[in-house]
Design a protein around this motif. Structure first.
Motif, PDB file in Angstrom:
ATOM      1  N   GLN A   1       1.165  -1.046  -0.120  1.00  0.00           N
ATOM      2  CA  GLN A   1       0.246   0.036  -0.278  1.00  0.00           C
ATOM      3  C   GLN A   1       1.163   0.929   0.245  1.00  0.00           C
ATOM      4  OE1 GLN A   1      -3.023   0.435   3.347  1.00  0.00           O
ATOM      5  NE2 GLN A   1      -3.129   2.100   3.161  1.00  0.00           N
ATOM      6  N   ARG A   2       0.401   2.608  -0.863  1.00  0.00           N
ATOM      7  CA  ARG A   2       1.610   3.292  -1.203  1.00  0.00           C
ATOM      8  C   ARG A   2       2.908   3.168  -0.486  1.00  0.00           C
ATOM      9  NH1 ARG A   2      -2.535   7.339   2.324  1.00  0.00           N
ATOM     10  NH2 ARG A   2      -3.937   7.317   1.009  1.00  0.00           N
TER      11      ARG A   2
ATOM     12  N   ARG B   1      10.049   7.926   5.179  1.00  0.00           N
ATOM     13  CA  ARG B   1      10.208   6.789   5.279  1.00  0.00           C
ATOM     14  C   ARG B   1       9.751   6.039   5.914  1.00  0.00           C
ATOM     15  NH1 ARG B   1      11.182   2.927   0.087  1.00  0.00           N
ATOM     16  NH2 ARG B   1       9.925   1.512   0.496  1.00  0.00           N
ATOM     17  N   THR B   2       8.089   5.111   6.499  1.00  0.00           N
ATOM     18  CA  THR B   2       8.376   3.836   7.264  1.00  0.00           C
ATOM     19  C   THR B   2       7.928   2.518   6.807  1.00  0.00           C
ATOM     20  OG1 THR B   2       6.016   4.418   7.911  1.00  0.00           O
ATOM     21  CG2 THR B   2       7.651   5.515   8.407  1.00  0.00           C
TER      22      THR B   2
END
Length: 222
Positions: free
Chosen positions: A167-168, A200-201
């Motif tokens: 996702q994304r 970013r994670t």
């Protein structure tokens, strides 16, 4: 007038007799003579002689020249004609302006360095604070290595089992597995090729999550 090879760069606030000769259009040997003639009166009033330094001429030979402060230069200039004196005063104004500009640049650099240092500290504190919950967690790459798999194969397996979804631009837990203490988000900060800061994670797995993955792949081996 012959080309004169200048001395090494003088400290700020000083000028050599070579430069004075160049600015005023005087012969250096004549200027040296005039300075020597005025030195006795200066020493009597000021208590010190003019500074002498060496320079290499066009032939590479060492020769003496004077190193003078602004006050000393202006004292010497009292023997100049109006035009020569004006040229020397203007040259001193240029030197002082250049020093002010250089000092301003140095102050700006220090300020930028301070800002960057403070920014790095803020980034560091942000990472520590955000990643507290991820302390002790392990990455999918570490789990895959421990299981003897490629990380891409592990991610494909977890996606097929609907544990996670893409996702994304990153893997996220599916709703069914959220809130079970299986994984946490870890934040990292990087810079793009054009120097822009990016964040970013990504998922990192808790011990509970790693055990679940192991059991899903190998059953009750543990």
């Amino acid at each position: 007038m012959n080309v004169i090879q200048k001395c090494n760069a003088m400290p700020a606030g000083r000028m050599t007799s070579l430069e004075i000769a160049e600015v005023t259009g005087k012969m250096h040997k004549h200027l040296m003579r005039d300075i020597r003639n005025m030195e006795a009166a200066w020493e009597k009033v000021n208590g010190s002689k003019f500074g002498l330094v060496d320079y290499r001429d066009a032939k590479g030979e060492l020769r003496p020249c004077y190193s003078l402060s602004k006050t000393e230069c202006l004292y010497i200039a009292t023997k100049f004609n109006d035009e020569a004196r004006a040229k020397l005063v203007i040259r001193w104004q240029q030197l002082e302006q250049e020093r002010l500009v250089q000092q301003g640049v140095r102050r700006l650099l220090v300020t930028e360095q301070d800002v960057m240092h403070e920014a790095e500290q803020i980034i560091g504190r942000t990472l520590v604070s955000f990643n507290q919950n991820a302390d002790g967690c392990i990455t999918a790459s570490d789990i895959a290595e421990a299981l003897g798999m490629e990380v891409k194969d592990l991610n494909s397996f977890l996606t097929d089992k609907k544990v996670q979804k893409w996702q994304r631009g990153q893997y996220r837990l599916t709703p069914e597995y959220e809130g079970l203490g299986l994984a946490q988000d870890r934040l990292f900060i990087y810079y793009s090729k054009d120097g822009k800061q990016k964040e970013r994670t990504y998922l990192v797995w808790t011990t509970k999550g790693a055990e679940m993955i192991d059991k899903m792949i190998f059953g009750n081996r543990l």
